[in-house]
Every structure is written in C-alpha cells, then in structure tokens.
Scaffold this motif. Sequence first.
Motif, PDB file in Angstrom:
ATOM      1  N   ILE A 204      35.651 -72.520 -33.710  1.00  0.00           N
ATOM      2  CA  ILE A 204      35.425 -72.751 -35.127  1.00  0.00           C
ATOM      3  C   ILE A 204      35.108 -71.581 -35.996  1.00  0.00           C
ATOM      4  CG2 ILE A 204      33.806 -74.003 -36.833  1.00  0.00           C
ATOM      5  CD1 ILE A 204      33.015 -75.473 -33.850  1.00  0.00           C
ATOM      6  N   GLU A 205      35.854 -71.182 -37.034  1.00  0.00           N
ATOM      7  CA  GLU A 205      35.709 -70.063 -37.753  1.00  0.00           C
ATOM      8  C   GLU A 205      34.890 -70.687 -39.142  1.00  0.00           C
ATOM      9  OE1 GLU A 205      39.305 -68.432 -39.010  1.00  0.00           O
ATOM     10  OE2 GLU A 205      40.456 -68.645 -37.111  1.00  0.00           O
ATOM     11  N   PRO A 206      33.550 -70.131 -38.978  1.00  0.00           N
ATOM     12  CA  PRO A 206      32.576 -70.763 -39.983  1.00  0.00           C
ATOM     13  C   PRO A 206      32.973 -70.417 -41.516  1.00  0.00           C
ATOM     14  CG  PRO A 206      31.688 -69.056 -38.809  1.00  0.00           C
ATOM     15  CD  PRO A 206      32.916 -69.150 -38.270  1.00  0.00           C
ATOM     16  N   VAL A 207      32.797 -71.505 -42.220  1.00  0.00           N
ATOM     17  CA  VAL A 207      32.507 -71.018 -43.791  1.00  0.00           C
ATOM     18  C   VAL A 207      31.301 -71.719 -44.329  1.00  0.00           C
ATOM     19  CG1 VAL A 207      35.215 -70.988 -43.902  1.00  0.00           C
ATOM     20  CG2 VAL A 207      34.054 -73.415 -44.324  1.00  0.00           C
ATOM     21  N   GLY A 208      30.868 -72.562 -43.781  1.00  0.00           N
ATOM     22  CA  GLY A 208      29.374 -72.984 -44.289  1.00  0.00           C
ATOM     23  C   GLY A 208      28.397 -73.451 -43.126  1.00  0.00           C
ATOM     24  N   LEU A 209      27.249 -73.626 -43.337  1.00  0.00           N
ATOM     25  CA  LEU A 209      26.287 -74.127 -42.472  1.00  0.00           C
ATOM     26  C   LEU A 209      25.112 -74.796 -43.209  1.00  0.00           C
ATOM     27  CD1 LEU A 209      25.618 -70.394 -41.084  1.00  0.00           C
ATOM     28  CD2 LEU A 209      26.672 -71.974 -39.828  1.00  0.00           C
TER      29      LEU A 209
ATOM     30  N   VAL B 153      25.975 -70.227 -47.147  1.00  0.00           N
ATOM     31  CA  VAL B 153      27.557 -69.751 -47.031  1.00  0.00           C
ATOM     32  C   VAL B 153      27.629 -68.205 -46.702  1.00  0.00           C
ATOM     33  CG1 VAL B 153      29.648 -69.210 -48.287  1.00  0.00           C
ATOM     34  CG2 VAL B 153      28.523 -71.479 -48.866  1.00  0.00           C
ATOM     35  N   PRO B 154      27.716 -67.935 -45.496  1.00  0.00           N
ATOM     36  CA  PRO B 154      27.580 -66.621 -44.855  1.00  0.00           C
ATOM     37  C   PRO B 154      28.345 -65.507 -45.798  1.00  0.00           C
ATOM     38  CG  PRO B 154      28.102 -68.139 -43.046  1.00  0.00           C
ATOM     39  CD  PRO B 154      28.248 -68.953 -44.226  1.00  0.00           C
ATOM     40  N   ASP B 155      29.680 -65.857 -46.148  1.00  0.00           N
ATOM     41  CA  ASP B 155      30.380 -64.974 -46.913  1.00  0.00           C
ATOM     42  C   ASP B 155      29.861 -64.563 -48.357  1.00  0.00           C
ATOM     43  OD1 ASP B 155      32.227 -65.013 -44.754  1.00  0.00           O
ATOM     44  OD2 ASP B 155      33.817 -65.135 -46.029  1.00  0.00           O
ATOM     45  N   LEU B 156      28.856 -65.013 -48.633  1.00  0.00           N
ATOM     46  CA  LEU B 156      27.995 -64.705 -50.057  1.00  0.00           C
ATOM     47  C   LEU B 156      26.763 -64.276 -49.752  1.00  0.00           C
ATOM     48  CD1 LEU B 156      29.363 -68.017 -52.144  1.00  0.00           C
ATOM     49  CD2 LEU B 156      30.474 -65.619 -52.008  1.00  0.00           C
ATOM     50  N   GLN B 157      26.575 -63.898 -48.746  1.00  0.00           N
ATOM     51  CA  GLN B 157      25.095 -63.453 -48.423  1.00  0.00           C
ATOM     52  C   GLN B 157      25.176 -61.931 -48.248  1.00  0.00           C
ATOM     53  OE1 GLN B 157      22.378 -65.612 -48.369  1.00  0.00           O
ATOM     54  NE2 GLN B 157      24.217 -67.036 -48.842  1.00  0.00           N
TER      55      GLN B 157
END
Length: 640
Positions: free
Chosen positions: A522-527, A535-539
């Motif tokens: 799984i390539e994560p986009v949200g948790l 959202v890891p990419d916005l942290q």
Amino acid sequence: MRTDLLGLTADSLAALTNRGLVKRAGKEAAPELRTDADGTVHGSFPDGVAAALPPGGLDVARCTCGATGVCRHVVGVVLAYQRLPAEPAPEPLPWSPGQVTDDELTARIGARLVAAARRTERAGFTARVRRATSADPVPQVELAAATVRFLVPGDLGFVHTDAVAGTRDDVVALAVWAFRAADELHPGVPEVRVDVGGEAGAGAGSGLEPALALAGTVLREGAAHLGQGLEATIADVRRRLDAAGSRWPLLAVGDLAEQLAAYHDRSAHYRPELLASHVAELHARHRAVTRPDATLRSSVLGTAEAAETPLRRARLESLGCRIRGLGDQRIAEVYLAHGDSAMVLVLRRQWDGDDDGVAPARRRIAGSTLAALATGNLVTESAVRSASRTVRLATGRISRTTVSPSRGDWDELPPSLLVTDFAALSRELDALTLRPIRPRVEAELVRAVAVARVEAVAYAPGDQRLDAVIVDRAGNTATVRAVHTGAAPGRLDSLAAVLAGEEGELRFVSGVVGRTAGGVVIEPVGLAVGGRVVVPDLQPADAGGRLMAAADARHEPLTAALIDTRGLLAEVAHHGLSHLPPTYDDRLAAAAQRLTVLGLHRIAQAVTAFAATRTRDSDEAVERAWIDAYLRLEVAVDLT
C-alpha cells in the motif's frame, strides 16, 4: 397499499432529494392524508399547502407551494404515509432489475433514449452489477457514465443515478440489461462484472490504425531523433480517436505526446520506459479487439465512456492527497471517495514553483484550501466527472461546494472501496485484467485499508524508503511503503510518527494497493488516526530522528532481471530502431541469457526473436517482435 412509498428508506429519500430536505420535512407538521382509487396520495398541510403523489415516482408529484422540483411537502407526504397503521406487508419476493421489460423501459424513459441505449449495447459495454444484500438492500449497477440504483423493487419511478437529471437517462436501460446478463450468466453472485452486447468479431478493425502508425514512427526514429513536425500528426490522431469515442487509446496518445514534449523540453518528467509503455499499450489494445477471441471493444477502447458527466448533488469523502514534483512543477492529487457510485475520483491541481512541505496545504482550490479538501468531506452541486475519473469543481457564482472536517470514519465506505481482509484483496488483485488493456481509470486501486495493529517499521536509508508491516483482524499481513520525495519532505517523518502511535490509534490507511513479490503493498496517501485524517504529504519535515535505519532491501534476481531487460528494450523508443548503438545486439543476447538462467524461457525467447528479426526482416516484422517482447516484460514486471 402504496408499497413503493413504504419501501423508501431515509437514505433512499435522501438520494432522490437531499438529506437536508428530508430532515426539514421530518420537522414539519404532519399533513392530513387521503388516497384516491388510482393510488394517488394527497396531503393537506396546516398552512394550506396541498401536495399529491401519483404512482410513478417523486418527479411526478405536484405541490401548491410553488417550489421547483421535489419539495419538503412531497417528502412530508411520504413520511406521513409511512407512519400510517397498516397490515403487515407480505414478505417481498426475490426481485432483480433484469425482470423489467423493454416495454416498461420505453414507457419510463421514452423510445428515443431506449434507441440510444441500444446503440451503446450494439457497441458493447461493461458493467459491475451488485445485487441486493441484507447489508445493502438496494441493487445497483456501476456503468461507465453513471451508477444506477434501484431503490424500490419493480418501480422505475424510484431509480437513482449520480448523473445530473436529464443528461444520461439512457443509463437506466443499460443497467436493466446488465442485470439481465448477470442473471443469465452469473445467477446469485452478489457482485460481478459483465460484458453486455458488442458486435465486434475477428477481422474487424480496431479504429486505432492511425495511432499505430504514429507509434511505429516513434519506434523507428525514437524520441531523440523526432523533430517538432510530428505535432500535426499527433493532433490529427487525437481528433480521430476523439470522434470515434476511443477514450482509452486517446488518453494513451495524449500521454505519449506528453513524453515526447517532455524530452524536447529536457523535463524530468521524461522516462523512456513510460514512452515505450504507451507505444506498447496502443498495440495491445488493437490486438485485444481484433484477434479471434476478441475482448469486448468497449472495455478495451472505452467507447461507452462519456467524455464528461455532470454529477448531481454529490457527497465526496477525501481519502488523502499525494504531492508529486516534476522539475520545477508541483502536482497535487486529492482522492475523493464517491459512495453513491462506489468509486474514487481524483481532483488534480498543478502549479509552477518549488512550494514544498506545508506550503501547498495553504493553496486555494474551489474556494477552500488544499489541506481542507485533503482531510474533509465535500458536498457539491458543481462536480463534473471525466471518463478517466478525474473530477473538476466549478467555481462560478452559482456553484456550491461546502467542506467540513472528516473524522476518518471510512468503515462506512462501500465494500468495494474498503479493505478489511488482506487475503481477499490479494485475490482481487490477482483477478485484474492485464494493465495494458485495462480501462484507464484514475485511482482505480485506491482503497481504505483497516488496520488491526502495526507489526514492524523499518527504514532503508539507501532507497529513502519506509516499510511498515500491518496486520488485519484475521492475522494477514500487508506492507505500507512510502518513498521520500523533495516535494513532500515530511512524508516519512509524519508516517513514522503515526505508525509509532504518537498521534493516536491508527484505524485506517488509505492508498494505492498493489502486489510486489507476492505480497500486498500500500502506497499511503492518508491515515485515519483517532478522530481525524492525517495526510503525510502535507506535513512539515521533522528532524526528530524517528526513522530507524535497517539494511537496504535489494531486488530479487528475477525482478531485477525483468526491470533491467525492460529498460534495455525501452531504449528502442528513445534512440529508435534506426539509430541503436552497435553494442545493442550483444546486450540483448546477454539479457536473454540472464533470463534463461532464471527460468524465464518464454520471455527470453521473445527477446531473442526481436534480436534475430533486426538482422533479416522488414521494419514491420521488427516492430511486431519488439511489441511481443516488451508486452511480455511489462506484464511480468507487473505480476512480480
């Protein structure tokens, strides 16, 4: 007894109108009811308003309040009728929408729309049929243009589609015919994908011949030797494919053109493997619809897809966001689950500049910030869905979109978007059609994955990759895998913090699911953590040192050999068959020998055949041999 009104649930009424209208109607004073001999239900309200509900659906209702469309008084009459004391209704008999006759369809949607649906059927179309269950008593059909739900058994007056009313009413007929095919071919199966209609057969042309000629030019000359003069040819090919409604080849040609432009612009977006894949895909789709055991044209060419479909009032739940960097450009992709159609849509924005970390989160999209959209629930009346499942939101004065924070309650998503059993997901991935001829649907494999616990977390510093093993309720495992990118510097740190339990209880991971080395990845986009969405990419990046280094994982010899050989063949699309370096044949022979040693004999034979044709056969034969070898490698890489 109006069994149609009694069969409407609160959710069904909300689907036909909207949830706010149902709540308002429930607070109104109850009307006085009377029923005519023909079944028309009349309701008289204390304020003097009178509404009438003849058989045939809510859209034939009448009300003296002057509102356009279905009003709260009509809904109030339905609610009041449901509260009347009545004899217990008999147990309903099993019912399928496939039992609806063509005469009933014609009476409901008209002869013109039935004829339009017949044309679509003759071309062939693919549908996913979901029968009624105790958990979801509403049968539904997912079509290319819309999702159709039959809210009341046997009554076409209570059919709901997610397309704007009047734009694609022919989908009701397509949904009925899809159920007929499912009832005949797969009786009793709760959920099944069916191919309906289609008249294409062996020897029939694919309509992709101009696109294949373009692909041949790319293979012969290569991206490195093609000039700007090809732009007119590409534009003509795209025009022809668009006129024929071949949506998937049209998108492939568009991507091929982007790769050629990226090379000439010296963009980081250019990759020889992508260019080669687009060339091979066009040939794969052509072969799939012209061979004796031809696959249905509509699913391979996308001929049943509308270019765009306006959605009626839609509730979209964000599953997260991914940020990508291409040179000095940034691309944000927000993944929005549309529960009514059981699909994930992609809202995409692109901008120039190197805004990274938390900066993109503040960008405005459709009147809201990217961070709010990526972690929220949207209710919109201005969404337009494309054939490839991207979505755009209108921003005019009359468009309406509201965003509220999400609690990450993804357990309420449709079963097709929610993963609770990793073993079942693995079987679903194994059953997928091969990627070169699958529909070109964005976010096709984005899912919300339930997490029972996190078993292990490891960081490979060489690859800048974080791997975490998660476990489902049955004890099956899957791997959450994220790779660092400068466009999202906080991705790995924030993901590590959540996996370590520092942000609260991890309940779900949303992301793109796939298979690698036999396991689910799984390539994560949200948790979904506690009562919020992260959202890891916005942290922001965190230098706290949470990432614990482990030994770098290396590709298995088999996977490495396949990837290396695919890259070698992709050089053809870059240099061109007419401009390959003198050592190329020796490298092909070495690659074939390496594959043979690993037991990949058929792929090795295809590579050897391509090398042999280069010395003795015509350009057309060489191109065919390259396509054979590259497609075998592409499929093998996908399956390892």
